[in-house]
Design an enzyme around this catalytic site. Structure first.
Site, PDB file in Angstrom:
ATOM      1  CB  CYS A 233      -1.010  -0.171   1.061  1.00 54.39           C
ATOM      2  SG  CYS A 233      -0.141   0.174   2.805  1.00 54.39           S
ATOM      3  CE1 TYR A 277      -3.604   0.696   1.498  1.00 56.81           C
ATOM      4  CE2 TYR A 277      -5.599   1.367   2.476  1.00 56.81           C
ATOM      5  CZ  TYR A 277      -5.049   0.274   1.955  1.00 56.81           C
ATOM      6  OH  TYR A 277      -5.381  -0.955   1.971  1.00 56.81           O
ATOM      7  CE1 TYR A 494      -8.448  -2.410  -0.643  1.00 61.05           C
ATOM      8  CE2 TYR A 494      -8.319  -4.235   0.740  1.00 61.05           C
ATOM      9  CZ  TYR A 494      -8.099  -2.804   0.517  1.00 61.05           C
ATOM     10  OH  TYR A 494      -7.579  -2.358   1.406  1.00 61.05           O
TER      11      TYR A 494
END
Length: 636
Positions: A233, A277, A494
């Site tokens: 991420c 993120y 996802y």
């Protein structure tokens, strides 16, 4: 107005067209419910009369295909598998009466009228009621009934015509779940997951990666521990020299850089603000802007930072992520400053398009500053949606959801034109919606400017295949309409990725990374888009670029030779993607300035904010839009 799906489908569904005395048919049409995103089917294609019509996820199965026969403004709807027709038994006018199949007899009870409602249709029964779903069901097996007509989403249908010629490769096994991917200048695809091939968690200081080679259809795995970086991420950016920069993530302050020329990972300068993120974008200077990322390294305070090869990272005190984050995320700043949509632009600015509803200009010089670019126009917070640059300064925004998870996705599509720069009004225009609402969606721009939209869920649920969207759509730049493509067999939700290959196909993989769970997808498939196929599915004849310069400067005149006559050229920047964020992906049409036989003089843009420095895929295209295999041109 309805979604245009070619002239044949327009003839079928636009009710204001002059009625024909002869019946017209449209085979292999899907009946897609707007509320649920599912398709009407006859379970297992059972031919027994009286079977109820129900909804299930759209997979383009034979039992989900219908032939619509039009006589004047009415339709008879026949199932491809059972051969039976939909009807209202006894022409009932009772509220809640079921929609069944029966032997096709041409009676009035088997006639449905399609009424336009916004971008969809309502299917009106002989009794003047509308085809609906019992209790507005969004579940598998929801039953079709008739209800009084209104504006409910469950009464809105897309009559989605036959899939455009397209094809999927067989499944390509990978040693890991590809949560991130980058197309390299040598044509290979770099992918990575986390400290584990199939799971993530904490800062473990290592990352499993793999390199897929389309020439051999095989991948080689590597455990990267030399940089001490758990690269799950992160932010990603493809640097002007072709290297891949990965910053933050589970190891929230670290930076690692992959060099495809040497196949080596090295340690980069650490960030001043730990984050994960976040969003990254390359700037016209060749530097990288990163903002946000409260998922790791602590919540809030995620100032913008600029990376340069000489100086490492410097902070922008005038660019707080809180000013760019969505104001109404139920997860607060932990979620609202994630996955920002950032695009390098002119005059030292970057453009911020979301996921929140407010757009902004970011000055990246000095200490930085934020200037409002106004509301995006859809007024819908669109976390885990997608944005792609399909031409210079022009974005297509697709889908998303009003929270990170456990909410319904949206089907809205908007074009955003920021080409005039930070001192002019940003133009936003609503487009026709997708047939399927999507969160965790990936989109890939093609050399033609069309955009392939792949995967996602119509209900955002982490680490789940439930409510996955199996049918890709292609947005046509010239018409602003969507067409459907061949269905996938593997859900891509996802932690899935998609990226353009040098041969013009689309590499799609991943989903999961949830440990010992049934929804890990350590594999990929390659989509052959319509422009590479003839109408019968056979390969189209492709042009080839025979000579082109390896490097080019800004505003340069470039001489390119092809093996046959072509009609246009376009460049698409090499890029990297993770978590549906691919901010460096951009396409620019390149005008032909002069032609001599099959030698063309092209004029490149002079604006570094439009033509970002770095490696670009140059495609030549025929008049029909068939692209060559790309040649890499480094702009510097």
């Amino acid at each position: 107005m309805l979604r245009a799906l070619g002239s044949a489908l327009l003839t079928l569904i636009v009710l204001c067209a002059a009625p024909s005395a002869r019946a017209q048919t449209q085979p292999d049409t899907l009946l897609v419910n707007r509320n649920s995103g599912m398709c009407v089917e006859i379970p297992r294609g059972n031919a027994e009369p009286g079977i109820w019509a129900v909804q299930y996820p759209c997979k383009d199965l034979r039992e989900q295909r219908w032939t619509l026969t039009r006589a004047k403004s009415d339709y008879v709807i026949r199932n491809a598998a059972s051969g039976r027709c939909l009807e209202i038994i006894d022409a009932s006018t009772q509220d809640g009466h079921s929609v069944n199949q029966a032997v096709c007899d041409g009676s009035r009870k088997q006639v449905f009228r399609a009424e336009p409602i916004e971008s969809w249709v309502r299917l009106v029964t002989v009794g003047g009621l509308c085809v609906d779903l019992r209790d507005a069901s969004i579940d598998d097996g929801g039953l079709l009934i008739q209800r009084p007509c209104g504006g409910a989403s469950s009464q809105k249908w897309t009559l989605y015509g036959r899939a455009q010629p397209s094809a999927w490769s067989s499944k390509i096994s990978l040693p890991l779940v590809p949560v991130a991917a980058a197309t390299l200048r040598n044509g290979k695809i770099l992918v990575w997951s986390a400290y584990d091939r199939f799971a993530y968690g904490g800062d473990q200081g290592k990352t499993y990666s793999a390199l897929y080679d389309p020439a051999t259809n095989r991948s080689t795995e590597r455990l990267v521990s030399s940089t001490g970086h758990d690269m799950f991420c992160p932010g990603t950016a493809t640097l002007p020299d072709g290297r891949i920069l990965v910053n933050g993530g589970s190891s929230s302050a670290k930076t690692s850089i992959y060099d495809p020329a040497t196949d080596v990972w090295t340690t980069g300068a650490p960030m001043n603000v730990p984050r994960g993120y976040q969003g990254d974008t390359v700037l016209g200077t060749g530097e990288v802007l990163t903002i946000g990322g409260s998922w790791s390294g602590g919540e809030g305070g995620k100032l913008g930072e600029i990376w340069s090869p000489a100086r490492g990272w410097r902070t922008l005190p005038g660019v707080p992520a809180e000013a760019l984050a969505a104001k109404n995320d139920p997860g607060g700043i932990y979620r609202s400053d994630n996955h920002m949509w950032l695009f390098g632009s002119s005059f030292g600015y970057a453009f911020h398009a979301g996921p929140g509803v407010d757009m902004n200009w970011i000055r990246t010089t000095g200490g930085g500053a934020i200037k409002s670019a106004g509301p995006r126009g859809d007024d819908v917070y669109s976390m885990n949606g997608n944005v792609v640059m399909y031409d210079a300064g022009k974005l297509l925004k697709l889908g998303g959801a009003p929270a990170y998870e456990l909410v319904r996705a949206v089907d809205g599509v908007y074009s955003i034109d920021f080409a005039e720069g930070p001192f002019a009004r940003v133009k936003v225009a609503k487009q026709r919606p997708m047939a399927f609402a999507r969160a965790f969606v990936n989109s890939v721009v093609l050399p033609t400017g069309d955009v392939v939209v792949i995967g996602g869920q119509n209900y955002a649920q982490l680490f789940s295949d439930y409510r996955g969207v199996y049918i890709p759509e292609i947005w046509r730049m010239r018409t602003g309409t969507f067409e459907r493509l061949a269905a996938m067999t593997i859900p891509r939700n996802y932690h899935s990725v998609a990226t353009l290959m040098l041969d013009g196909r689309v590499w799609v993989g991943g989903g999961g990374l949830c440990g010992d769970c049934p929804t890990n997808h350590p594999d990929a498939q390659i989509l052959t888009p319509p422009y590479l196929l003839n109408a019968d599915g056979s390969p189209a004849v492709r042009p080839a670029i025979t000579t082109t310069p390896a490097t080019a400067g800004y505003g340069a005149r470039v001489s390119v030779t092809t093996d046959r006559e072509v009609a246009s050229f376009a460049m698409i920047r090499l890029n990297a993607v993770t978590h549906s964020v691919n901010n460096d992906q951009r396409r620019i049409s390149i005008p032909i300035e002069a032609t001599r036989g099959t030698t063309y003089t092209l004029r490149l843009p002079s604006d570094r904010g439009v033509l970002l420095p770095g490696d670009w895929m140059l495609f030549a295209m025929t008049k029909a839009g068939v692209p060559s295999i790309a040649k890499i041109v480094r702009v510097q």
